[in-house]
Design an enzyme around this catalytic site. Structure first.
Site, short mmCIF file in Angstrom:
data_model
loop_
_atom_site.label_atom_id
_atom_site.label_comp_id
_atom_site.label_asym_id
_atom_site.label_seq_id
_atom_site.Cartn_x
_atom_site.Cartn_y
_atom_site.Cartn_z
N ASP A 101 0.94 -1.25 0.07
CA ASP A 101 0.06 -0.12 -0.04
C ASP A 101 0.92 1.14 -0.16
O ASP A 101 1.64 1.35 0.91
CB ASP A 101 -0.96 -0.04 1.30
N ASP A 202 -2.80 4.83 -2.57
CA ASP A 202 -3.96 5.43 -1.52
C ASP A 202 -4.41 6.85 -2.31
O ASP A 202 -3.48 7.52 -2.71
CB ASP A 202 -3.10 5.56 -0.44
N GLU A 259 -6.62 3.73 -5.83
CA GLU A 259 -7.84 4.18 -5.13
C GLU A 259 -8.05 5.46 -5.70
O GLU A 259 -7.55 6.59 -5.30
CB GLU A 259 -7.72 3.78 -3.58
N HIS A 324 -11.43 -1.88 3.68
CA HIS A 324 -11.25 -1.41 5.13
C HIS A 324 -11.91 0.00 5.33
O HIS A 324 -11.71 0.42 6.61
CB HIS A 324 -9.80 -1.56 5.32
N ASP A 325 -12.64 0.58 4.34
CA ASP A 325 -13.08 2.04 4.61
C ASP A 325 -14.48 1.93 4.85
O ASP A 325 -15.33 2.65 5.27
CB ASP A 325 -12.61 3.16 3.60
C1 GLC Z 1 -7.60 5.95 2.09
C2 GLC Z 1 -7.59 4.81 2.99
C3 GLC Z 1 -8.07 5.15 4.18
C4 GLC Z 1 -7.24 6.21 4.81
C5 GLC Z 1 -7.01 7.43 3.96
C6 GLC Z 1 -6.15 8.52 4.27
O1 GLC Z 1 -8.80 6.43 1.85
O2 GLC Z 1 -8.21 3.70 2.27
O3 GLC Z 1 -8.03 4.00 5.24
O4 GLC Z 1 -7.63 6.62 5.92
O5 GLC Z 1 -6.75 7.18 2.66
O6 GLC Z 1 -4.87 7.74 4.17
#
Ligand code: GLC
Length: 534
Positions: A101, A202, A259, A324-325
């Site tokens: 990640d 990310d 993402e 996970h979000d």
């Molecule tokens: C992304 C991650 C999340 C995190 C955010 C800030 O959306 O998936 O878990 O809190 O970025 O890094």
């Protein structure tokens, strides 16, 4: 079809492994790298071809690893670099790839780069982050942090604001600064040299902000994206992704999956932009529109069709049900018994579409969201917004391995409470049961691993959601599979082409008929795979 069509990140199933909650090998209540090593046989048995590890770098854990202090070190709660090397070796000797990640938008405020940057206005690294003076005594722009409040934080020492798209402990890097780009790419090189196979990027659509720092337009009903017009999705982000792709590909067969967060209902055009021509920016991009859809065959069809239609010629789709979000997919589709049937159905969809499927740990056994009591909440969002939003911990609870204490995850109290249903829902139990959700995932993954039609075949939509039926052919070298999914709680009889005979390969229900001709009866929430015989 060219040789490069048969690449691992197109045909394999990718497992999203939330390290902190997978398996605790040293009894401190936190999952770790040795834990993954100890449970590796399970991953092999599952048939996945790559693992995306949630961030394992050194971190103060304000946002559970998404606030990085050192991109070249493993956080001590997860183990040591030697553990990582062992894991990588083990994975590779089993033809399983490892995806890291990568958080490019921000670091921790304790990262040495930020400590330097914030030390004085003239520090050489000042411009590595985004600093601005006040505007008429107020914040420089009206930009809002994704985690609530202004995205500007005042720094008393240097009398300027710094930008943070998330927590104030996560200052945003300035990707317009060339030195920062070089320094960051060196961190990436470090992992490529070690032999990792790719990166999940990310919030990659946040990394570049408006050059002129214009205010975002005020929110208009139905146009949520406009709200972030100047603080996200600026064109330059794609240029940086292109450079990153060149870098990772100079190390061979590597992959970038991005993402690209767009608020519900999702915006797949924004996501697709990051694939660019399909072979020069991201290899894969997450589109969350399926996750944000109501349970409705027509809506699902529309999502998949739009994605397929708009994909660049050399692009490749990606599908995902949970992460996970967000809430776990098992709970998303209403209440009652049919949740279980829907879990079978959606995974059949996920594993038979044209595109790379991502599975979130525990999804394969039907792990559910666990309500977390206030005193146990760990997610900074839950702490901040309780009781209006109780945070993301509910989908991050420990993996349910067995009916032993703490679900077999650890021998001491886990960092988050285990879901109360672990007696019923666990790996050990489902491995023993022939019709468990886990066995269903295992069958489909292994079928997919052996089946070029599912891995590479074209997709031709046949049933576009009428009467709750979604159906498509997957076609490859004169072979055709027909996947049919009944989204409704009613039995339906579907006429088939009279000239065709089909063999039933798989059903989410236990059914005996093998030869299917003229018509097919689909049970409530049943999904099937047929193979064309004539
Ligand atoms: C992304 C991650 C999340 C995190 C955010 C800030 O959306 O998936 O878990 O809190 O970025 O890094």
């Amino acid at each position: 079809m060219g040789e490069n069509e048969f690449v691992w990140w197109k045909h394999g199933v990718i497992y999203h492994l939330y390290v902190r909650s997978f398996y605790d090998s040293n009894g401190d209540g936190v999952g770790d790298l040795q834990g993954i090593i100890q449970k590796f046989d399970y991953l092999i048995q599952l048939g996945i071809k790559a693992i995306w590890l949630s961030p394992i770098y050194e971190s103060p854990m304000k946002d559970y690893g998404y606030d990085i202090i050192n991109y070249r070190e493993i956080d001590s709660s997860y183990g040591k670099m030697d553990d990582f090397k062992l894991l990588l070796e083990l994975a590779h000797s089993n033809q399983i790839k490892i995806i890291m990640d990568l958080v490019m938008n921000h670091t921790s405020d304790k990262h040495p780069w930020f400590l330097e940057s914030s030390s004085s206005i003239t520090n050489p690294k000042r411009d590595w982050y985004i600093w601005k003076s006040s505007r008429n005594g107020k914040v420089p722009t009206n930009w809002k942090s994704a985690f609530g409040g202004s995205s500007w934080e005042w720094d008393n020492k240097t009398n300027q604001y710094y930008l943070h798209s998330f927590l104030k402990e996560q200052p945003d890097l300035n990707w317009r600064n060339k030195e920062l780009q070089l320094a960051f790419f060196n961190e990436v090189r470090f992992w490529l040299e070690l032999g990792v196979d790719g990166f999940r990027l990310d919030v990659i659509n946040y990394i570049v902000k408006d050059e002129k720092f214009r205010d975002n337009p005020l929110i208009k009903w139905g146009k949520p994206l406009k709200h972030q017009l100047y603080s996200r999705n600026r064109g330059t982000s794609i240029k940086i992704v292109r450079k990153l792709r060149e870098l990772v590909e100079s190390y061979g067969d590597k992959m970038l999956v991005g993402e690209i967060y767009t608020p519900p209902p999702g915006n797949n055009q924004t996501v697709l932009n990051y694939l660019d021509q399909g072979d020069n920016a991201l290899h894969l991009a997450f589109d969350f529109s399926l996750i944000f859809r109501y349970w409705n065959a027509k809506k699902y069809f529309k999502c998949i069709e739009t994605w397929e239609k708009n994909l660049p010629e050399k692009g490749w789709p990606t599908y995902v049900l949970s992460n996970h979000d967000l809430l776990r997919s098992y709970n998303r589709f209403g209440i009652g018994r049919n949740k279980h049937q829907k879990a079978y159905l959606t995974s059949l969809l996920l594993l038979t579409l044209r595109g790379t499927p991502f599975i979130y740990y525990g999804e394969e056994i039907g792990m559910q969201n666990q309500k977390i009591r206030r005193k146990h909440i760990k997610d900074p969002l839950g702490i901040k917004f309780w009781p209006f939003f109780t945070g993301r911990d509910k989908s991050r609870t420990p993996m349910q391995w067995s009916e032993n204490k703490y679900a077999g995850f650890s021998n001491s109290k886990p960092w988050l409470p285990v879901n109360r249903n672990f007696f019923r829902v666990n790996v050990e139990k489902q491995l023993k049961s022939p019709y468990s959700l886990l066995k269903h995932y295992m069958f489909l993954i292994s079928f997919r691993n052996r089946n070029k039609i599912l891995q590479h075949g074209e997709i031709v939509f046949v049933n576009t959601g009428q009467n709750g039926i979604l159906g498509y052919h997957r076609v490859f070298e004169n072979q055709t599979l027909y996947i049919l999914l009944n989204f409704r709680n009613t039995v339906i009889t579907l006429p088939l082409n009279r000239e065709e005979a089909w063999e039933l390969i798989y059903s989410t229900n236990d059914r005996q008929d093998k030869l299917i001709q003229d018509f097919i009866v689909l049970e409530r929430y049943e999904g099937i795979i047929l193979n064309l015989l004539s």
